[in-house]
Write an enzyme that holds these catalytic residues in place. Structure first.
Site, short mmCIF file in Angstrom:
data_model
loop_
_atom_site.label_atom_id
_atom_site.label_comp_id
_atom_site.label_asym_id
_atom_site.label_seq_id
_atom_site.Cartn_x
_atom_site.Cartn_y
_atom_site.Cartn_z
N LYS A 203 83.56 -3.45 9.71
CA LYS A 203 84.57 -4.53 10.18
C LYS A 203 84.18 -5.80 9.48
CE LYS A 203 85.64 -6.13 14.93
NZ LYS A 203 85.37 -6.17 16.48
N ASN B 89 79.21 -3.52 12.19
CA ASN B 89 80.15 -2.95 12.97
C ASN B 89 80.94 -2.07 12.07
OD1 ASN B 89 81.93 -1.88 15.03
ND2 ASN B 89 82.33 -3.91 15.96
N GLU C 165 85.67 2.24 18.72
CA GLU C 165 84.55 1.34 18.00
C GLU C 165 83.53 1.28 18.79
OE1 GLU C 165 85.54 -2.97 19.19
OE2 GLU C 165 84.51 -3.55 17.31
N ASN D 64 87.49 -2.27 21.40
CA ASN D 64 87.02 -2.57 22.63
C ASN D 64 87.62 -3.83 23.01
OD1 ASN D 64 84.28 -1.00 23.70
ND2 ASN D 64 84.64 -1.08 21.49
N GLU E 127 80.11 -10.89 18.84
CA GLU E 127 79.95 -10.20 17.69
C GLU E 127 79.42 -11.09 16.47
OE1 GLU E 127 82.75 -7.20 16.64
OE2 GLU E 127 83.71 -7.73 18.48
N CYS F 133 89.04 -2.73 15.40
CA CYS F 133 89.41 -3.67 16.64
C CYS F 133 90.17 -4.91 16.43
CB CYS F 133 88.16 -3.84 17.64
SG CYS F 133 88.80 -4.53 19.07
N1 CDT Z 1 86.15 -5.60 19.76
C1 CDT Z 1 86.87 -6.70 19.36
O1 CDT Z 1 86.98 -6.93 18.20
N2 CDT Z 1 87.52 -7.31 20.51
C2 CDT Z 1 88.43 -8.37 20.24
C3 CDT Z 1 88.17 -9.32 21.42
C4 CDT Z 1 88.64 -10.79 21.12
S1 CDT Z 1 88.54 -11.70 22.53
C5 CDT Z 1 86.99 -12.45 21.83
C6 CDT Z 1 89.71 -7.85 20.08
O2 CDT Z 1 90.46 -8.40 19.12
O3 CDT Z 1 90.47 -7.00 20.73
#
Ligand code: CDT
Length: 310
Positions: free
Chosen positions: A123, A106, A46, A193, A142, A168
Site C-alpha cells: 500500500k 500493508n 485489506e 477497511n 496506519e 483501500c
Molecule cells: N484502510 C484505509 O485506508 N481506510 C481509509 C480511511 C480513511 S479515514 C482515516 C479509507 O480511505 O477508506
C-alpha cells in the site's frame, strides 16, 4: 470475448479476539461458494486475516508485530492456499507483512490457479496518523504501523488479462488508477477497511462514505477503461463500524454487482476483459490524447501551492 469470472469476497467484522484460524475458515467458505459459482479468481479484503488493528494504539513492538505475517503462506493460511489450488482459483489476499529485514507493509498478493504467488503490492497511500490523537473518537494509526509501499503500482499478465492491485485509501487517488492505466491494466483489484464514522466530520455518515467510495471506483474504472473489483471488510468490529458496499465496476464505470449486507458475502460477475478495448482505443486512447507537457506538477509536487494573493 475474454471472459474471466471474478468473485468479490466481502468479509463481515473480525473482532480483536478472533483467531486467524477462525478467519481462515470463513475465507475458505467464501472460496467454496466462489468455486460453485465457477469463479476463477477471488478478491479478499485489506488485512483480511485480522481485525483492522491500526485502530488500536500500541507502544510495545512485540504487540504490534503479533498482527503481522512473517511468511505467506504460513501454517495458518496454508489450508486456504491448498483449497484454492484444489479448486483452481486464484486469489487476492490482503495481510500485514513483516519482512525478514524488519520492515512493515500493508500488503496484497495475487496467486495463480496453482496457488503460486505471482504478484505483490504494498500500500502506497497510508491514511491517518502516527501518534495518539486525543481529538479523535477512534484512532487510525496506519502511519505508525506501516511504511509506504516500495513497489509502485505494477501490473501482471495473469488469468488471461492484465491485472493490477491497490489497497483501500489508494482507491481515492486518481494517480493510482492512471499509473496502472498507463500499463494497460484490465482489472484493478483491492480490499478496504473504511470506518463509517469520522470524529472530525460528524456530518459525514455511512451514506456519504459509500457515495465517495462508489464515486472513486466508478471514476477510476471509466477514466482508465478497466474493471475494478473492491472487497470490503464490513460491519461492527468491537464497536467500530466499517462500511460494506463491496463492488464490481465495469470499464464504462457502471456498477454490475454490489453487496447488500455487512456480513460475509460473495459477489460474482463474468467480466469480459475485451470490454476494456473500446475506451482504451477511443476517448481514453492515452497515446493519442494525453498532453504530458502539462502534467509535470503531478510528480514534481505533493501539496497544493496557490498563487500569491494580489
Ligand atoms: N484502510 C484505509 O485506508 N481506510 C481509509 C480511511 C480513511 S479515514 C482515516 C479509507 O480511505 O477508506
Amino acid at each position: 470475448m475474454r471472459q474471466l469470472t471474478i468473485g468479490c469476497a466481502q468479509l463481515g467484522p473480525i473482532q480483536k479476539a478472533d483467531s486467524r484460524e477462525v478467519v481462515v475458515e470463513r475465507l475458505i467458505a467464501l472460496l467454496e461458494s466462489a468455486g460453485k459459482a465457477e469463479a476463477k479468481l477471488v478478491v479478499f479484503p485489506e488485512l483480511a486475516l485480522t481485525t483492522f488493528f491500526p485502530r488500536w494504539y500500541m507502544e510495545d513492538q512485540r504487540e504490534v508485530d503479533a498482527w503481522f505475517e512473517t511468511e505467506m503462506p504460513n501454517a495458518v493460511t496454508r489450508p486456504l492456499f491448498d483449497r484454492a489450488r484444489d479448486l483452481k482459483i486464484g486469489m487476492v489476499l490482503g495481510y500485514a507483512e513483516l519482512t525478514p529485514e524488519g520492515r512493515h507493509f500493508n500488503t496484497a498478493i495475487l496467486t495463480d490457479a496453482e496457488s503460486n504467488i505471482i504478484a505483490k503490492y504494498r500500500k502506497v497511500h497510508l491514511p491517518g496518523h502516527a501518534e495518539f490523537d486525543h481529538d479523535r473518537a477512534f484512532q487510525h494509526l496506519e502511519k505508525r504501523y506501516f511504511e509506504p509501499g516500495d513497489l509502485g503500482f505494477p501490473v501482471t499478465r495473469a488469468h488471461g488479462g492484465i491485472m493490477g492491485m491497490c489497497i483501500c485509501n489508494d482507491r481515492r487517488w486518481p494517480e493510482t488508477y492512471r499509473v496502472m492505466g498507463l500499463q494497460g491494466v484490465e482489472v484493478i483489484m483491492l480490499g478496504y477497511n473504511t470506518p463509517s464514522i469520522n470524529s472530525q466530520q460528524a456530518s459525514e455518515g455511512p451514506e456519504a462514505r459509500l457515495f465517495h467510495h462508489r464515486l472513486s471506483l466508478q471514476a477510476g474504472a471509466y477514466q482508465n477503461s478497466t474493471w475494478v473489483v473492491a472487497a470490503a471488510k464490513a460491519g461492527d468490529e468491537d464497536g467500530y463500524p466499517l462500511i460494506g458496499g463491496s463492488l464490481i465496476v465495469d470499464p464504462d464505470g457502471y456498477i454490475v454487482a454490489e453487496a447488500e449486507t455487512e456480513g460475509d458475502e460473495l459477489l460474482v460477475h463474468a467480466c469480459d476483459l475485451d470490454r476494456c478495448n473500446f475506451g482504451k482505443t477511443t476517448i481514453f486512447d492515452f497515446a493519442r490524447h494525453r498532453r504530458i507537457e502539462h502534467y509535470g506538477l503531478i510528480t514534481s509536487q505533493t501539496g497544493a501551492i496557490a498563487p500569491p494573493e494580489q
